[in-house]
Design a protein around this motif. Structure first.
Motif, PDB file in Angstrom:
ATOM      1  N   HIS A  57      53.275  49.736  58.801  1.00  0.00           N
ATOM      2  CA  HIS A  57      51.899  49.852  59.292  1.00  0.00           C
ATOM      3  C   HIS A  57      50.903  49.579  58.172  1.00  0.00           C
ATOM      4  O   HIS A  57      49.788  49.137  58.428  1.00  0.00           O
ATOM      5  CB  HIS A  57      51.646  51.268  59.817  1.00  0.00           C
ATOM      6  CG  HIS A  57      52.604  51.694  60.881  1.00  0.00           C
ATOM      7  ND1 HIS A  57      52.432  51.361  62.199  1.00  0.00           N
ATOM      8  CD2 HIS A  57      53.762  52.399  60.824  1.00  0.00           C
ATOM      9  CE1 HIS A  57      53.426  51.863  62.913  1.00  0.00           C
ATOM     10  NE2 HIS A  57      54.259  52.492  62.103  1.00  0.00           N
ATOM     11  N   ALA A  58      51.259  49.907  56.952  1.00  0.00           N
ATOM     12  CA  ALA A  58      50.343  49.777  55.822  1.00  0.00           C
ATOM     13  C   ALA A  58      51.168  49.589  54.554  1.00  0.00           C
ATOM     14  O   ALA A  58      52.317  50.017  54.510  1.00  0.00           O
ATOM     15  CB  ALA A  58      49.468  51.028  55.699  1.00  0.00           C
ATOM     16  N   PRO A  59      50.600  48.972  53.521  1.00  0.00           N
ATOM     17  CA  PRO A  59      49.206  48.519  53.373  1.00  0.00           C
ATOM     18  C   PRO A  59      48.887  47.305  54.260  1.00  0.00           C
ATOM     19  O   PRO A  59      49.813  46.723  54.839  1.00  0.00           O
ATOM     20  CB  PRO A  59      49.125  48.152  51.878  1.00  0.00           C
ATOM     21  CG  PRO A  59      50.518  47.794  51.508  1.00  0.00           C
ATOM     22  CD  PRO A  59      51.397  48.689  52.328  1.00  0.00           C
ATOM     23  N   PRO A  60      47.579  46.962  54.343  1.00  0.00           N
ATOM     24  CA  PRO A  60      47.170  45.941  55.299  1.00  0.00           C
ATOM     25  C   PRO A  60      47.889  44.593  55.136  1.00  0.00           C
ATOM     26  O   PRO A  60      48.183  43.941  56.129  1.00  0.00           O
ATOM     27  CB  PRO A  60      45.673  45.770  55.027  1.00  0.00           C
ATOM     28  CG  PRO A  60      45.240  46.990  54.341  1.00  0.00           C
ATOM     29  CD  PRO A  60      46.422  47.567  53.631  1.00  0.00           C
ATOM     30  N   ASP A  61      48.187  44.188  53.913  1.00  0.00           N
ATOM     31  CA  ASP A  61      48.778  42.853  53.756  1.00  0.00           C
ATOM     32  C   ASP A  61      50.243  42.789  54.189  1.00  0.00           C
ATOM     33  O   ASP A  61      50.800  41.703  54.284  1.00  0.00           O
ATOM     34  CB  ASP A  61      48.589  42.304  52.325  1.00  0.00           C
ATOM     35  CG  ASP A  61      49.386  43.085  51.315  1.00  0.00           C
ATOM     36  OD1 ASP A  61      49.653  44.271  51.573  1.00  0.00           O
ATOM     37  OD2 ASP A  61      49.757  42.522  50.268  1.00  0.00           O
ATOM     38  N   VAL A  62      50.857  43.930  54.460  1.00  0.00           N
ATOM     39  CA  VAL A  62      52.231  43.874  54.995  1.00  0.00           C
ATOM     40  C   VAL A  62      52.322  44.434  56.413  1.00  0.00           C
ATOM     41  O   VAL A  62      53.411  44.556  56.969  1.00  0.00           O
ATOM     42  CB  VAL A  62      53.258  44.598  54.089  1.00  0.00           C
ATOM     43  CG1 VAL A  62      53.320  43.977  52.727  1.00  0.00           C
ATOM     44  CG2 VAL A  62      52.974  46.081  54.002  1.00  0.00           C
ATOM     45  N   ARG A  63      51.167  44.751  57.006  1.00  0.00           N
ATOM     46  CA  ARG A  63      51.183  45.314  58.363  1.00  0.00           C
ATOM     47  C   ARG A  63      51.891  44.344  59.316  1.00  0.00           C
ATOM     48  O   ARG A  63      51.626  43.149  59.307  1.00  0.00           O
ATOM     49  CB  ARG A  63      49.758  45.579  58.850  1.00  0.00           C
ATOM     50  CG  ARG A  63      49.740  46.144  60.262  1.00  0.00           C
ATOM     51  CD  ARG A  63      48.446  46.864  60.576  1.00  0.00           C
ATOM     52  NE  ARG A  63      47.283  46.053  60.292  1.00  0.00           N
ATOM     53  CZ  ARG A  63      46.130  46.531  59.818  1.00  0.00           C
ATOM     54  NH1 ARG A  63      45.997  47.802  59.566  1.00  0.00           N
ATOM     55  NH2 ARG A  63      45.129  45.727  59.598  1.00  0.00           N
ATOM     56  N   GLY A  64      52.805  44.868  60.103  1.00  0.00           N
ATOM     57  CA  GLY A  64      53.532  44.030  61.056  1.00  0.00           C
ATOM     58  C   GLY A  64      54.835  43.476  60.501  1.00  0.00           C
ATOM     59  O   GLY A  64      55.638  42.924  61.244  1.00  0.00           O
TER      60      GLY A  64
END
Lengths: 266, 417
Positions: free
Chosen positions: A87-94
């Motif tokens: 889920h986080a950090p944003p650059d690895v979300r997904g």
């Protein structure tokens, strides 16, 4: 009540308490470790949790990792599957991550990078490398085989108010530590503390189970810390919303789920 | 295109009540990305000078799914300002809706599809790519261009099937003289590029079947598509007034395998590129049918370090016909073109620093491309990358030799949210 009666009662109670402990003391060290590995890495038929990792470096800087972790024990002895959704950090979300873990041979690992819709197989022979930059290794996250180390029961003692077996383990093959000393809860079987030392006897890493809870009948380490003494940093991991025995299907642990993670993990 | 957007809009409207009940996941990034040419090239009218890329953009992502996960959507939209072209615009990178069942799923809209097991070598991934982005140091995700497509995934027990239907042809963004310094084999002649309309005969389709045998992932591929980089011919061989660029028909058939081997990961992939408009191999302008094959292996070297190597060959079929029809004075390709690649990745400082060295080595054409890069995640939100694209080549008509004047250093600064 006379003094003799009291003394008899105390003695009987002491014997009643001591007897099972004495019986357990004869349990071979490897069996204790095996039971502890099962309690720590393989409780229930399956497990789902939201994992929050907090990586604190020597300068006091903090990095956070949030992921949903699914684990399923397969029927065959010791084989497991893990699925992770970041889920986080944003650059690895997904980003999703799949591990098929086999006793006695290298895991299969896959990673899915959503930005380019790419599933990639990744080499898994280096189990001692860091998991997502934390102070935990892949092996710390998904467990090791009891036969990866030799084990000796040193003593029994209390750690805080918990009765523990103290076990010394030495890796059979190459590893980044020479000795691991663990305090294993004699009743709950989870490890409460582990000290890793290098070949010169210097302590390099210390694991502590900071919070142990019973969830769905299973003792669960809900908060754990790994201190890296060499680097002067540590990682704190919380297991939240832990659910056991949901009858997770095999379909959740496939390449399809890497690409199309189910709503229940997102 | 219009049809697709309309279809996606209708599907989105139909799904909206189901999807609206679930939370919307919002995110994105702000990014500045620059590439400076360090080969000291001459500045040409209508072409680039020393700044190859100066791009500022914000990407907004939204995705959601219904509570039971049976439907969902995702959109990724970039707003950018290109300081080289001095223009700002909106770029819809992806926008699609999903319908998911137990044994099948459908995705309609603009979407990125990636197939194959190669590392930056594509033999069965026939989907559109932006090579200009790749050669000028834009993040890897910009190498892939979304296809306007309908994708159906079927999951019967024995295997997985993926069918992609693309009604609208999308060319690659191949190197062009307005973006990169390129030698011009036809100086002064204007280019006229074919514009494929969205007719049935211009439709494309691709199929992949995959399954696991033991722990090896095996796939079969087939596609009916077009070359995405143009073939070139003169409008008149004797008194040319223009260069005609067109995208010939291409059918591909291939297979891949990947699995664990001796502590590393082995990959094998091959495909026949069947040149639909040059069956006899006698049209010089159109690529002959070619077999493309690669073998790769990646292995963990030491703590947080990985080495990857690949060998790759393009084997032209009907080579004697090609030789016989090659016009005098034009460069002649070899029958087999061998390429090797190497990748070394090292993570440092709790994996916040990524050092990477990727190289293409053109063994036959004596050309290559070396891409060193260093990325630092300064915080969980801020990252900075610096790198370079260094081309070399003996001849200026080979893949990388043609880009000899485009050596560049690039930097990307990103704030993700």
């Amino acid at each position: 009540m006379n003094r003799i009666a009291v003394r008899t009662m105390v003695l009987t109670a002491a014997l009643a308490l001591a007897a099972p402990a004495a019986a357990r003391a004869q349990m071979p060290a490897a069996d204790i470790v095996k039971r502890s590995l099962d309690a720590f890495y393989a409780e229930g038929k399956d497990m789902q949790t939201r994992v929050s990792m907090s990586l604190m470096n020597a300068q006091g800087g903090e990095r956070k990792r949030e992921l949903t972790l699914l684990r399923k024990n397969m029927a065959a002895g010791g084989e497991q599957r893990y699925f992770m959704y970041f889920h986080a950090p944003p650059d690895v979300r997904g980003t999703t991550f799949l591990v098929w873990k086999y006793p006695g041979k290298d895991d299969d690992r896959w990673i899915y990078i959503p930005a380019i819709k790419l599933v990639r197989r990744i080499a898994a022979s280096d189990k001692r490398s860091s998991f997502v930059g934390s102070d935990f290794t892949y092996e710390d996250v998904s467990g090791r085989d009891v036969s990866d180390e030799t084990h000796t029961l040193l003593r029994q003692e209390n750690l805080g108010d918990r009765p523990c077996y103290v076990i010394e383990s030495h890796p059979v093959g190459n590893a980044d530590y020479a000795k691991r000393t663990s305090w294993i809860d004699r009743e709950r079987w989870v490890p409460l503390k582990e000290e890793y030392a290098d070949a010169r006897g210097r302590m390099t890493r210390v694991f502590t189970a900071d919070k142990v809870e019973q969830i769905g009948g299973h003792w669960t380490v809900a908060r754990r810390t790994m201190k890296n003494l060499t680097a002067g940093q540590h990682t704190v991991v919380l297991f939240q919303n832990v659910v056991y025995d949901q009858s997770l299907t095999d379909n959740l642990f496939t390449e399809r789920t890497l690409r199309e993670p189910p709503a229940s993990v997102r | 295109m219009r049809f697709l957007i309309a279809a996606a809009a209708i599907a989105a409207a139909a799904l909206a009540p189901a999807v609206a009940s679930a939370a919307v996941d919002l995110g994105g990034f702000a990014q500045a990305n620059y590439a400076i040419d360090v080969a000291d090239p001459p500045c040409v009218d209508g072409g680039p000078c020393d700044v190859l890329l100066a791009d500022q953009r914000v990407q907004l992502k939204a995705e959601g799914a219904s509570e039971k996960g049976s439907s969902g959507y995702a959109a990724k939209v970039d707003l950018f300002y290109d300081s080289v072209a001095k223009r700002s615009d909106v770029e819809v990178r992806e926008v699609f809706v999903d319908l998911t069942g137990a044994h099948a799923s459908l995705r309609a809209g603009r979407q990125v599809v990636t197939w194959g097991v190669g590392d930056l070598l594509f033999t069965n991934d026939i989907f559109p790519k932006d090579w200009v982005a790749f050669f000028t140091g834009r993040p890897l995700e910009y190498l892939k261009i979304g296809s306007d497509a309908v994708k159906v995934d079927l999951h019967p027990k024995a295997f997985d099937a993926e069918i992609v239907l693309m009604p609208v042809f999308q060319a690659d963004r191949y190197p062009t003289a307005d973006k990169l310094h390129l030698p011009d084999p036809f100086p002064g002649l204007p280019r006229i590029t074919e514009d494929k309309d969205a007719s049935i005969e211009n439709g494309e389709a691709a199929l992949r079947l995959s399954r696991y045998v033991s722990d090896w992932g095996l796939s079969l591929y087939a596609s009916r598509t077009f070359y995405r980089s143009p073939a070139m011919t003169l409008d008149s061989p004797t008194t040319p007034t223009a260069v005609l660029q067109f995208f010939p028909r291409l059918n591909t058939y291939g297979a891949s395998a990947t699995g664990s081997l001796l502590g590393g990961v082995a990959s094998l992939e091959g495909a026949l590129w069947d040149s639909g408009e040059d069956q006899s191999g006698s049209r010089y302008a159109v690529d002959n049918s070619t077999v493309k094959a690669l073998a790769g292996y990646s292995y963990p070297l030491w703590k947080d370090a990985t080495l990857g190597v690949q060998g790759y060959v393009e084997w032209m079929l009907d080579y004697s016909a090609y030789r016989a029809t090659a016009p005098a004075g034009y460069p002649v390709k070899d029958e087999k073109r061998w390429t090797a690649t190497t990748r070394i990745t090292q993570l440092l400082r709790n994996q916040t620093v990524t050092g990477n060295l990727f190289a293409f080595w053109g063994l036959t054409e004596e050309d290559g491309l070396v891409i060193p890069s260093l990325r630092y995640a300064a915080t969980d939100n801020v990252s900075v990358e610096v790198g370079a694209n260094l081309f070399y080549g003996k001849a200026n008509y080979t893949q990388f030799g043609a880009l000899n004047e485009d050596d560049n250093v690039y930097t990307t600064l990103r704030y993700a949210f």
